[in-house]
Design a protein around this motif. Sequence first.
Motif, PDB file in Angstrom:
ATOM      1  N   TRP A 246     -37.360   2.143  18.613  1.00  0.00           N
ATOM      2  CA  TRP A 246     -36.485   2.930  19.463  1.00  0.00           C
ATOM      3  C   TRP A 246     -35.585   2.063  20.329  1.00  0.00           C
ATOM      4  CZ3 TRP A 246     -36.825   7.263  17.198  1.00  0.00           C
ATOM      5  CH2 TRP A 246     -38.039   7.813  16.804  1.00  0.00           C
ATOM      6  N   GLN A 266     -36.862   7.953  22.536  1.00  0.00           N
ATOM      7  CA  GLN A 266     -37.864   8.168  21.495  1.00  0.00           C
ATOM      8  C   GLN A 266     -37.508   9.409  20.673  1.00  0.00           C
ATOM      9  OE1 GLN A 266     -41.436   8.270  24.040  1.00  0.00           O
ATOM     10  NE2 GLN A 266     -41.984   6.249  23.281  1.00  0.00           N
ATOM     11  N   TYR A 414     -31.395   5.433  16.398  1.00  0.00           N
ATOM     12  CA  TYR A 414     -32.360   5.034  15.376  1.00  0.00           C
ATOM     13  C   TYR A 414     -32.097   3.619  14.873  1.00  0.00           C
ATOM     14  CZ  TYR A 414     -32.768  10.062  15.656  1.00  0.00           C
ATOM     15  OH  TYR A 414     -32.917  11.332  16.135  1.00  0.00           O
TER      16      TYR A 414
END
Length: 596
Positions: A246, A266, A414
Amino acid sequence: MQELDEKALLEYLTAKGAYSPKKIGASNEFTFLANRTGRPQAWKLNHQGEMESFATMPDRVLEVYHSPTGKKSIIASDFEGNEKQQFYITNDKGETVEELVISQDHFHEFGGWSPDEKKIAFASNRRHPGYFDIFVCDVETKTEQTIYETNTNCTAICWTKDGTGLIISLKVSNIDNQLHILDIASGKTRPIGNVDVPARYHSVQLQNDGAIGYLVSDEGRNTMAIASFSLNSPEEIQYLLEDEQWDIEEINLSPDETKLAYSLNQGGSSQLAVYYLKDEYEKTLESIPSGVYQSINWLNEDALLTGVTSSVIPGDIWKVEVSADQSDRLTHITPDSDIAKWWVEPELYQFTSFDGLKVPYFLYGKKHTNQPVMIYVHGGPESQIRNEYNPVIQFLASQGYAVAAPNVRGSMGYGREYVQLDDVRKRMDSVADLNHLVKDLTENHQADKDRVSIMGRSYGGFMVLAAITHYPKLWAAAVDIVGISHFRTFLENTGPWRRRLREQEYGSLENDVDFFEEIAPLNHTDKIEVPLLIFHGRNDTRVPVSEAEQLTSDLEKQNKDVELIIFDDEGHQTEKLENHVLMNTKIVEFVNHYLK
């Protein structure tokens, strides 16, 4: 399905939120922004904890920047949503406001207060529409001086602690930038980090002695991590804290310089934590509600201030006591009401796309088989749908729709590899992701395959148009908000400074016009089989209104089912309450009509 409950929809749309808290000097006072009166303005809390105006501007307030002592403040505001910020100054905590940096035809980006509070730095494209230079303004005399010129998009981040320099950021691409230390007197610069490695750098924090700095970067990495650097030899950064999966989003150095508060993204929700620099120890804070956190401030050595929004929190300011891990909600912008009990939290899923890539998405309102579906596509494209309050998503979920909000390839959050999966001629791979999302929803969540609709804003609007032209059989209705109908005409007509950066992502007018012609929704309108509702702002400086007008004209000539609504007093965002209500009322009526 129910008939449209206009009163309930209005309650969803007018749920107010507070955001962007800014601490005022060494006090425990702070300002924040809230759309309480129809457009965002600056507010503060009085000694009774009640909201009161900090300063009221004729148009929306985009940000407030307090001087180090808090005795002076800059208020940034634009005109009718055109994003051309102008700066106003108050020396009495909002009682009176004066013009400071005004050039209505140009953009301005704030670059920080000098340590002695006599000057501010800012960037503007006054010399050339496509170039942003660095300026310094004396706040007493209101005189301005150009201190650095460059033929690119350059912004100032902050002053060095001795007041002799600025840390500046030069945009390299749509996501990457370089940081440099600019010596104001000589005009010479020194890079921070390795300029030969494509990377992102942001959230710069400097120690008071001016020797050490901290930032967040992905230089040589896939995800964003916390690093330190020396201002004497800034070319090499040292990573202090990283997460392999993350991105770390934001950092803030404590007043005693022993701790860094940070947030970790997250999968679309934030984790708030503190990193102890000397002991190299991290402490996560669990007492704050789940959601997305932004604008982290230290109120004192042991208390944090941050804005919190989530799927069930339109936005409020919270205080967190670090040692005890105890949280307190400081604002109550939207009081608890009957409508709040209908708000739903999404479930997080993922589907497998055509090439095996795992693509995440939030799913709201899943209740039973054969539900109608709305797919909500975020803009950017380097953005991310997150665990935040969205009134239309919530209302559609309450009306019996399942709402899927995907982060297709090209989304942020991501890692670098994921965000670059749709660059230039890989553009349509992200549209193919939507095709496989529909398959996942119908096969694994029993959605009604004949009642799937799609909507999106900005780049999300392009995704809508690309989806209904390249996969026309999937959809029952579509909504395009300030979307791109042809990358060639978009690049030709958008601002020159934006064109150069966007060409890094979309492809260039020099090299990729053939590809633009191949994929352009405007060139495939004959394939559109679904009713289309389009919205645009007349003052949009990002995606010109001509993108909507040329598409609508083409569809009307073919007698296709299309409606265009243009807001003459809006830009790229829809800010004014009356327009917000009209647009979203039309959207809900539209999808109810075709999917009911």
